[in-house]
Design a protein around this motif. Structure first.
Motif, PDB file in Angstrom:
ATOM      1  N   TYR A   5       0.781  -1.181   0.084  1.00 28.78           N
ATOM      2  CA  TYR A   5       0.231   0.041   0.184  1.00 28.78           C
ATOM      3  C   TYR A   5       1.099   1.196   0.211  1.00 28.78           C
ATOM      4  CZ  TYR A   5      -3.773  -2.976   1.275  1.00 28.78           C
ATOM      5  OH  TYR A   5      -4.949  -4.020   1.294  1.00 28.78           O
ATOM      6  N   GLN A   6       0.332   2.249  -0.757  1.00 27.29           N
ATOM      7  CA  GLN A   6       1.121   3.730  -0.764  1.00 27.29           C
ATOM      8  C   GLN A   6       0.205   4.794  -0.010  1.00 27.29           C
ATOM      9  OE1 GLN A   6       4.220   3.670  -2.030  1.00 27.29           O
ATOM     10  NE2 GLN A   6       4.227   1.609  -2.893  1.00 27.29           N
ATOM     11  N   GLN A   7       0.881   5.356   0.662  1.00 24.10           N
ATOM     12  CA  GLN A   7       0.193   6.560   1.125  1.00 24.10           C
ATOM     13  C   GLN A   7       0.112   7.776   0.131  1.00 24.10           C
ATOM     14  OE1 GLN A   7       1.614   8.053   4.843  1.00 24.10           O
ATOM     15  NE2 GLN A   7       0.263   9.775   5.235  1.00 24.10           N
ATOM     16  N   ILE A   8      -1.014   8.204  -0.178  1.00 30.53           N
ATOM     17  CA  ILE A   8      -1.590   8.933  -1.023  1.00 30.53           C
ATOM     18  C   ILE A   8      -2.017  10.424  -0.545  1.00 30.53           C
ATOM     19  CG2 ILE A   8      -2.721   9.553  -3.203  1.00 30.53           C
ATOM     20  CD1 ILE A   8      -2.753   6.325  -3.605  1.00 30.53           C
ATOM     21  N   PRO A   9      -1.582  11.455  -0.918  1.00 26.91           N
ATOM     22  CA  PRO A   9      -2.220  12.783  -0.403  1.00 26.91           C
ATOM     23  C   PRO A   9      -3.327  13.007  -0.350  1.00 26.91           C
ATOM     24  CG  PRO A   9      -0.045  13.132  -1.920  1.00 26.91           C
ATOM     25  CD  PRO A   9      -0.482  11.740  -1.948  1.00 26.91           C
ATOM     26  N   THR A  10      -4.289  13.532   0.241  1.00 27.16           N
ATOM     27  CA  THR A  10      -5.650  13.643   0.417  1.00 27.16           C
ATOM     28  C   THR A  10      -5.756  14.899  -0.626  1.00 27.16           C
ATOM     29  OG1 THR A  10      -5.621  15.283   2.091  1.00 27.16           O
ATOM     30  CG2 THR A  10      -6.015  13.197   2.647  1.00 27.16           C
ATOM     31  N   PRO A  11      -6.822  15.061  -0.980  1.00 27.30           N
ATOM     32  CA  PRO A  11      -7.270  16.319  -1.860  1.00 27.30           C
ATOM     33  C   PRO A  11      -6.633  17.708  -1.257  1.00 27.30           C
ATOM     34  CG  PRO A  11      -9.029  14.791  -2.103  1.00 27.30           C
ATOM     35  CD  PRO A  11      -8.096  14.424  -0.940  1.00 27.30           C
ATOM     36  N   GLU A  12      -7.051  17.740   0.066  1.00 28.58           N
ATOM     37  CA  GLU A  12      -6.547  18.932   0.637  1.00 28.58           C
ATOM     38  C   GLU A  12      -4.789  19.021   0.695  1.00 28.58           C
ATOM     39  OE1 GLU A  12      -8.512  16.794   1.892  1.00 28.58           O
ATOM     40  OE2 GLU A  12     -10.411  17.900   1.643  1.00 28.58           O
ATOM     41  N   GLU A  13      -4.267  17.987   0.935  1.00 24.29           N
ATOM     42  CA  GLU A  13      -2.826  18.067   0.898  1.00 24.29           C
ATOM     43  C   GLU A  13      -2.233  18.244  -0.380  1.00 24.29           C
ATOM     44  OE1 GLU A  13      -1.745  14.817   4.633  1.00 24.29           O
ATOM     45  OE2 GLU A  13      -2.333  14.082   2.636  1.00 24.29           O
ATOM     46  N   ALA A  14      -2.819  17.664  -1.591  1.00 23.76           N
ATOM     47  CA  ALA A  14      -2.426  17.782  -2.770  1.00 23.76           C
ATOM     48  C   ALA A  14      -2.701  19.210  -3.291  1.00 23.76           C
ATOM     49  CB  ALA A  14      -3.442  16.746  -3.700  1.00 23.76           C
ATOM     50  N   LYS A  15      -3.776  19.856  -2.969  1.00 19.39           N
ATOM     51  CA  LYS A  15      -3.867  21.256  -3.332  1.00 19.39           C
ATOM     52  C   LYS A  15      -2.842  22.254  -2.693  1.00 19.39           C
ATOM     53  CE  LYS A  15      -7.471  24.865  -3.156  1.00 19.39           C
ATOM     54  NZ  LYS A  15      -6.685  26.012  -2.452  1.00 19.39           N
ATOM     55  N   ARG A  16      -2.483  22.073  -1.429  1.00 19.76           N
ATOM     56  CA  ARG A  16      -1.534  22.584  -0.424  1.00 19.76           C
ATOM     57  C   ARG A  16      -0.086  22.577  -1.186  1.00 19.76           C
ATOM     58  NH1 ARG A  16       1.237  22.442   4.532  1.00 19.76           N
ATOM     59  NH2 ARG A  16       0.392  20.296   4.870  1.00 19.76           N
ATOM     60  N   LEU A  17       0.074  21.299  -1.515  1.00 17.71           N
ATOM     61  CA  LEU A  17       1.382  21.030  -2.190  1.00 17.71           C
ATOM     62  C   LEU A  17       1.623  21.555  -3.514  1.00 17.71           C
ATOM     63  CD1 LEU A  17       3.917  19.573  -2.166  1.00 17.71           C
ATOM     64  CD2 LEU A  17       3.104  17.269  -2.938  1.00 17.71           C
ATOM     65  N   LEU A  18       0.505  21.492  -4.322  1.00 20.32           N
ATOM     66  CA  LEU A  18       0.654  22.239  -5.500  1.00 20.32           C
ATOM     67  C   LEU A  18       0.691  23.724  -5.458  1.00 20.32           C
ATOM     68  CD1 LEU A  18      -2.363  20.262  -7.669  1.00 20.32           C
ATOM     69  CD2 LEU A  18       0.244  20.236  -7.768  1.00 20.32           C
ATOM     70  N   GLU A  19       0.310  24.312  -4.521  1.00 21.74           N
ATOM     71  CA  GLU A  19       0.464  25.876  -4.260  1.00 21.74           C
ATOM     72  C   GLU A  19       1.874  26.010  -3.855  1.00 21.74           C
ATOM     73  OE1 GLU A  19      -2.504  26.657  -1.241  1.00 21.74           O
ATOM     74  OE2 GLU A  19      -3.943  26.683  -2.545  1.00 21.74           O
ATOM     75  N   ILE A  20       2.501  25.305  -2.999  1.00 20.46           N
ATOM     76  CA  ILE A  20       3.968  25.289  -2.617  1.00 20.46           C
ATOM     77  C   ILE A  20       4.728  25.211  -3.972  1.00 20.46           C
ATOM     78  CG2 ILE A  20       5.706  24.313  -1.123  1.00 20.46           C
ATOM     79  CD1 ILE A  20       3.459  23.438   0.793  1.00 20.46           C
ATOM     80  N   LEU A  21       4.729  24.075  -4.561  1.00 17.26           N
ATOM     81  CA  LEU A  21       5.465  23.833  -5.642  1.00 17.26           C
ATOM     82  C   LEU A  21       5.568  24.723  -6.803  1.00 17.26           C
ATOM     83  CD1 LEU A  21       4.819  20.136  -6.060  1.00 17.26           C
ATOM     84  CD2 LEU A  21       6.778  21.176  -4.903  1.00 17.26           C
ATOM     85  N   ALA A  22       4.461  25.537  -6.734  1.00 18.94           N
ATOM     86  CA  ALA A  22       4.209  26.702  -7.832  1.00 18.94           C
ATOM     87  C   ALA A  22       5.119  27.865  -7.716  1.00 18.94           C
ATOM     88  CB  ALA A  22       2.552  27.322  -7.771  1.00 18.94           C
ATOM     89  N   ASN A  23       5.837  27.927  -6.432  1.00 14.86           N
ATOM     90  CA  ASN A  23       6.797  28.921  -5.946  1.00 14.86           C
ATOM     91  C   ASN A  23       8.289  28.464  -6.118  1.00 14.86           C
ATOM     92  OD1 ASN A  23       4.757  31.195  -5.579  1.00 14.86           O
ATOM     93  ND2 ASN A  23       4.261  29.749  -3.627  1.00 14.86           N
ATOM     94  N   GLU A  24       8.260  27.230  -6.482  1.00 17.35           N
ATOM     95  CA  GLU A  24       9.670  26.707  -6.533  1.00 17.35           C
ATOM     96  C   GLU A  24      10.609  27.376  -7.819  1.00 17.35           C
ATOM     97  OE1 GLU A  24      11.635  23.851  -4.647  1.00 17.35           O
ATOM     98  OE2 GLU A  24      10.575  25.269  -3.340  1.00 17.35           O
ATOM     99  N   PRO A  25      11.695  27.251  -7.707  1.00 16.52           N
ATOM    100  CA  PRO A  25      12.568  27.607  -8.854  1.00 16.52           C
ATOM    101  C   PRO A  25      12.335  27.030 -10.125  1.00 16.52           C
ATOM    102  CG  PRO A  25      14.209  27.503  -7.149  1.00 16.52           C
ATOM    103  CD  PRO A  25      12.868  26.857  -6.679  1.00 16.52           C
ATOM    104  N   GLU A  26      12.316  27.561 -11.296  1.00 19.39           N
ATOM    105  CA  GLU A  26      11.640  27.015 -12.587  1.00 19.39           C
ATOM    106  C   GLU A  26      12.076  25.558 -12.859  1.00 19.39           C
ATOM    107  OE1 GLU A  26       9.702  28.838 -14.598  1.00 19.39           O
ATOM    108  OE2 GLU A  26       9.911  30.503 -13.198  1.00 19.39           O
ATOM    109  N   GLU A  27      13.342  25.061 -12.677  1.00 21.58           N
ATOM    110  CA  GLU A  27      13.736  23.572 -12.761  1.00 21.58           C
ATOM    111  C   GLU A  27      12.640  22.647 -11.995  1.00 21.58           C
ATOM    112  OE1 GLU A  27      17.207  25.842 -14.220  1.00 21.58           O
ATOM    113  OE2 GLU A  27      16.038  25.990 -12.524  1.00 21.58           O
ATOM    114  N   TYR A  28      12.634  23.023 -10.435  1.00 18.54           N
ATOM    115  CA  TYR A  28      11.870  22.243  -9.940  1.00 18.54           C
ATOM    116  C   TYR A  28      10.637  22.249  -9.972  1.00 18.54           C
ATOM    117  CZ  TYR A  28      16.597  22.061  -7.519  1.00 18.54           C
ATOM    118  OH  TYR A  28      17.767  21.715  -7.269  1.00 18.54           O
ATOM    119  N   LYS A  29       9.979  23.446 -10.313  1.00 14.65           N
ATOM    120  CA  LYS A  29       8.483  23.590 -10.344  1.00 14.65           C
ATOM    121  C   LYS A  29       8.076  22.772 -11.715  1.00 14.65           C
ATOM    122  CE  LYS A  29       6.998  27.581 -12.001  1.00 14.65           C
ATOM    123  NZ  LYS A  29       6.389  28.974 -12.276  1.00 14.65           N
ATOM    124  N   LEU A  30       8.718  22.912 -13.011  1.00 14.69           N
ATOM    125  CA  LEU A  30       8.288  22.019 -14.131  1.00 14.69           C
ATOM    126  C   LEU A  30       8.670  20.453 -13.875  1.00 14.69           C
ATOM    127  CD1 LEU A  30       7.479  22.127 -17.091  1.00 14.69           C
ATOM    128  CD2 LEU A  30       9.931  21.936 -17.782  1.00 14.69           C
TER     129      LEU A  30
END
Length: 217
Positions: A5-30
């Motif tokens: 079994y794999q632990q998978i982010p909840t919809p709320e966790e996924a949304k928060r993670l996406l918001e954080i990753l959107a502010n990463e440097p270009e290479e990491y964001k893509l």
């Protein structure tokens, strides 16, 4: 066969993670955006070339055919995908727009460093390949700094892609093809438990609804 079994982010966790990753440097964001959107493995993303993308109007098609990974005693080596087969993934315009913006960024970077534009997507300012571990370590730091589960890792983004496809009703064979699995057996062992959890929630809601009607009646 024992289920993994794999632990998978909840919809709320996924949304928060996406918001954080959107502010990463270009290479990491893509890199992380592609990991979530395509379900590609780390090595497959590290091996991506610009020639792997084909424009279809504003959309595009990604052909995944190579992988770069650490080989004991050999350093970083490039070879075929895990199952030895190429696969294609359709990319909508938002993803292609992000890709085009990144391409312009890397072109300017190459000009500033007076070097040729690299055929690979993920290279350092001097044109050398970014090490695969760089993406793993940075994401681990992001998880830790933002209170995400210690069980999350880079592969979690791939798990999220697969589980989202399955929960959205995409058939198992199509998901297996997109993820680069030879058949659906791995999906059934690894990802069917989240679907069962959703079915359990649906059953509870149905029971609660029926109970309310009985009480009201």
């Amino acid at each position: 066969t024992e289920k993994v079994y794999q632990q998978i982010p909840t919809p709320e966790e996924a949304k928060r993670l996406l918001e954080i990753l959107a502010n990463e440097p270009e290479e990491y964001k893509l890199f992380y955006a592609l990991a979530i959107y395509t379900g590609c493995r780390r090595g497959e993303l590290c091996a991506l070339r610009w020639s792997d993308f084909t424009c279809v109007g504003y959309d595009g098609i990604l052909t995944v055919q190579n992988s770069r990974s650490s080989v004991l005693g050999q350093g970083i080596a490039e070879g075929t995908t895990k199952n030895g087969k190429a696969r294609t993934i359709y990319l909508y315009d938002d993803m292609m727009s992000l890709l085009r913006g990144y391409g312009h960024y890397k072109l300017e970077e190459a000009k500033q460093n007076k070097r040729r534009f690299s055929e690979y997507l993920f290279v350092n300012a001097d044109g050398t390949h970014m090490h695969p571990d760089t993406f793993t370590k940075r994401l681990r730091k992001i998880y830790d700094q933002n209170g995400f589960s210690k069980h999350f890792h880079l592969h979690t983004l791939r798990h999220y892609f697969v589980s989202t496809m399955l929960h959205s009703g995409v058939d198992k064979q199509t998901v297996a093809d997109l993820a680069g699995h030879g058949d659906t057996s791995f999906l059934e062992r690894t990802y069917c438990h989240p679907q069962m959890a959703l079915k359990e929630q649906a059953a509870k809601k149905m029971f609660s609804s029926m109970l309310e009607e009985v009480i009201a009646g």
